[in-house]
Design an enzyme around this catalytic site. Structure first.
Site, short mmCIF file in Angstrom:
data_model
loop_
_atom_site.label_atom_id
_atom_site.label_comp_id
_atom_site.label_asym_id
_atom_site.label_seq_id
_atom_site.Cartn_x
_atom_site.Cartn_y
_atom_site.Cartn_z
N HIS A 26 0.84 -1.19 0.00
CA HIS A 26 0.00 0.00 0.00
C HIS A 26 0.87 1.24 0.00
CE1 HIS A 26 0.52 1.66 4.12
NE2 HIS A 26 0.80 0.40 4.44
N CYS A 27 0.32 2.35 -0.52
CA CYS A 27 0.98 3.64 -0.44
C CYS A 27 0.17 4.50 0.53
CB CYS A 27 1.10 4.28 -1.82
SG CYS A 27 -0.49 4.53 -2.66
N MET A 28 0.15 5.81 0.35
CA MET A 28 -0.54 6.68 1.29
C MET A 28 -2.06 6.57 1.19
SD MET A 28 1.77 10.15 1.16
CE MET A 28 0.77 10.95 2.43
N ARG A 30 -3.66 4.13 -1.40
CA ARG A 30 -4.11 3.03 -2.25
C ARG A 30 -3.64 1.66 -1.74
NH1 ARG A 30 -3.67 5.31 -8.46
NH2 ARG A 30 -4.01 7.49 -7.95
#
Length: 473
Positions: A26-28, A30
């Site tokens: 995961h990113c910030m 998504r």
């Protein structure tokens, strides 16, 4: 029932089940899934799951836009899906048939996955460099550069970028699931004082007395280490497979290093350095040829880049330019200007909105301006509202042109919210002033234009509501 169980189960069901998921990160904002069979993914069904703002394929990844609380969902999703949190997202994909069309996506996934873990280092060190520039003689001149405080923040800021080969070695080794100790040693060798001394004095040097080593300073570089560790995974795996178990503890490290050291210094690292210089040359040439139009173009299309996931690829170009030249005059400039234009647009949208729509717009404005998260605004307003997109593009393009004519440049990494303007600190004081002018125009033009022409009715942000035990805090 855990907080996000229903959400996770619905997503897993609509992406083909647990057996179709090979990795998840995961990113910030998504949740990023690697799936074995893309045809089993029901994109539209995932978009309708409560808690999902949007969903799409970007290269080989299936990305689910959730918001700031994605980090809370991620551990539960991994537990339910049976995927380890540290598992490489490329695992179990090596049996796929080779396809040239998938190469760009895989390269993008490799680069972004290798760089993402060290972004906190860049951000932290960048803030120290930014503070030094603001307090020093180049901007506000409030402290002498010889003051112990100034010396300390300068050391921290420079350290975060000087040792980049070591940081990148660690994160890339994790990405490709190879030996982290071997990767760290190779990264350290690139900036070893003895090697740097040879480079500085310009002494001809032959690796093992046979292969000539190009005299290159690899401090602060990204691509040489990325390329080296990518090859390391195959060399290490080869020796790990062929060396008898009784000799592995000594034989594998020695043989791996014996091959990788000349291969790195005489081939991989120079190639990576040339690629970085080539990318910087492309950006510089684009700026020299198109000038302000280049910045205006990046700024105008930036929301589309985020919506399609291509902002990662474009951002890598700016990142290479920053680590190679120490500044970026196009990519990050255009992105930052687009952010302020989006902020002006969402404020106008908030003012014009009525009823429940105003409440939702307020949530969006806070998320974007304070939190620095743009996806809810992009997917909730811009892609659904034609006038909002027009306002955004016009404001971004105008401000981008102004920024280009004023020659604004990004010199440091820093905040990605309303404090983004500080990324322009670090160069001449006038450049920071010019950046304030450009970003101010980027905010004001969409704000005024949005208030004047309004927005499409009932086509804006729609926030799905949840039960208390779902995606609410």
């Amino acid at each position: 029932m855990a907080k996000y169980t229903e959400f996770c189960n619905e997503v897993i069901k609509n992406v083909g089940g647990k057996e179709n998921i090979s990795g998840v990160v995961h990113c910030m904002t998504r949740l990023r899934l690697n799936v074995k069979d893309k045809s089993k993914v029901n994109v539209e069904a995932v978009k309708e799951v409560k808690g999902a703002i949007g969903a799409q394929f970007s290269g080989e990844q299936f990305q689910i836009i959730i918001g700031q609380h994605v980090s809370e969902i991620y551990p539960e999703f991994c537990e339910i899906s049976g995927i380890e949190k540290t598992k490489s997202i490329e695992e179990n994909l090596d049996k796929e048939p080779f396809d040239f069309k998938k190469i760009p996506g895989k390269v993008l996934d490799f680069i972004s996955g290798s760089i993402a873990p060290i972004l906190p280092i860049m951000m932290g060190a960048g803030l120290f460099k930014m503070l030094y520039a603001m307090l020093g003689p180049d901007l506000f001149n409030v402290m002498n550069v010889e003051h112990p405080f100034m010396k300390m923040i300068s050391i921290v800021g420079n350290c975060g970028f000087y040792f980049m080969p070591i940081f990148v070695a660690w994160s890339t080794a994790k990405k490709v699931n190879t030996s982290i100790p071997m990767a760290l040693l190779l990264g350290a060798l690139l900036i070893d004082p003895n090697i740097l001394s040879i480079v500085t004095t310009g002494e001809p040097f032959k690796m093992y007395g046979i292969l000539s080593m190009p005299l290159v300073n690899y401090a602060q570089t990204l691509l040489p280490t990325l390329l080296t560790v990518w090859v390391l995974q195959y060399v290490f795996k080869f020796f790990d497979n062929v060396i008898p178990k009784s000799f592995k503890i000594m034989g594998v490290p020695f043989c791996t290093l014996f091959i990788m050291i000349p291969l790195m210094f005489c081939g991989l690292a120079p190639i990576g350095n040339w690629l970085g210089e080539g990318m910087s040359w492309v950006i510089t040439t684009l700026y020299d040829v198109a000038g302000p139009l280049a910045i205006a173009l990046v700024s105008a299309v930036f929301p589309f880049l985020i919506a399609t996931g291509m902002h990662v690829a474009v951002g890598q170009i700016g990142l290479v330019n920053m680590t190679t030249a120490g500044f970026d005059p196009v990519v990050f400039v255009g992105m930052n200007i687009a952010y302020y234009a989006m902020s002006g647009m969402i404020v106008a949208y908030l003012i014009r909105a009525k009823g429940e729509e105003k409440q939702m717009a307020g949530v969006n404005a806070v998320t974007l301006i304070v939190g620095g998260i743009s996806e809810p605004t992009i997917f909730g307003v811009l892609v659904r509202n034609k006038k909002a997109m027009i306002v955004q593009v016009i404001g971004s393009a105008i401000a981008g042109l102004v920024g280009g004519f004023l020659g604004v440049t990004v010199y440091s990494f820093g905040a990605t919210n309303f404090m983004t303007i500080l990324q322009f600190a670090g160069g001449p004081g006038q450049d920071f002033i010019n950046a304030c002018i450009a970003c101010g125009i980027a905010f004001i033009v969409p704000l005024v234009l949005g208030l004047m022409i309004g927005f499409d009715e009932k086509k804006g942000f729609k926030l799905r509501k949840f039960k208390s035990n779902k995606l609410s805090k």
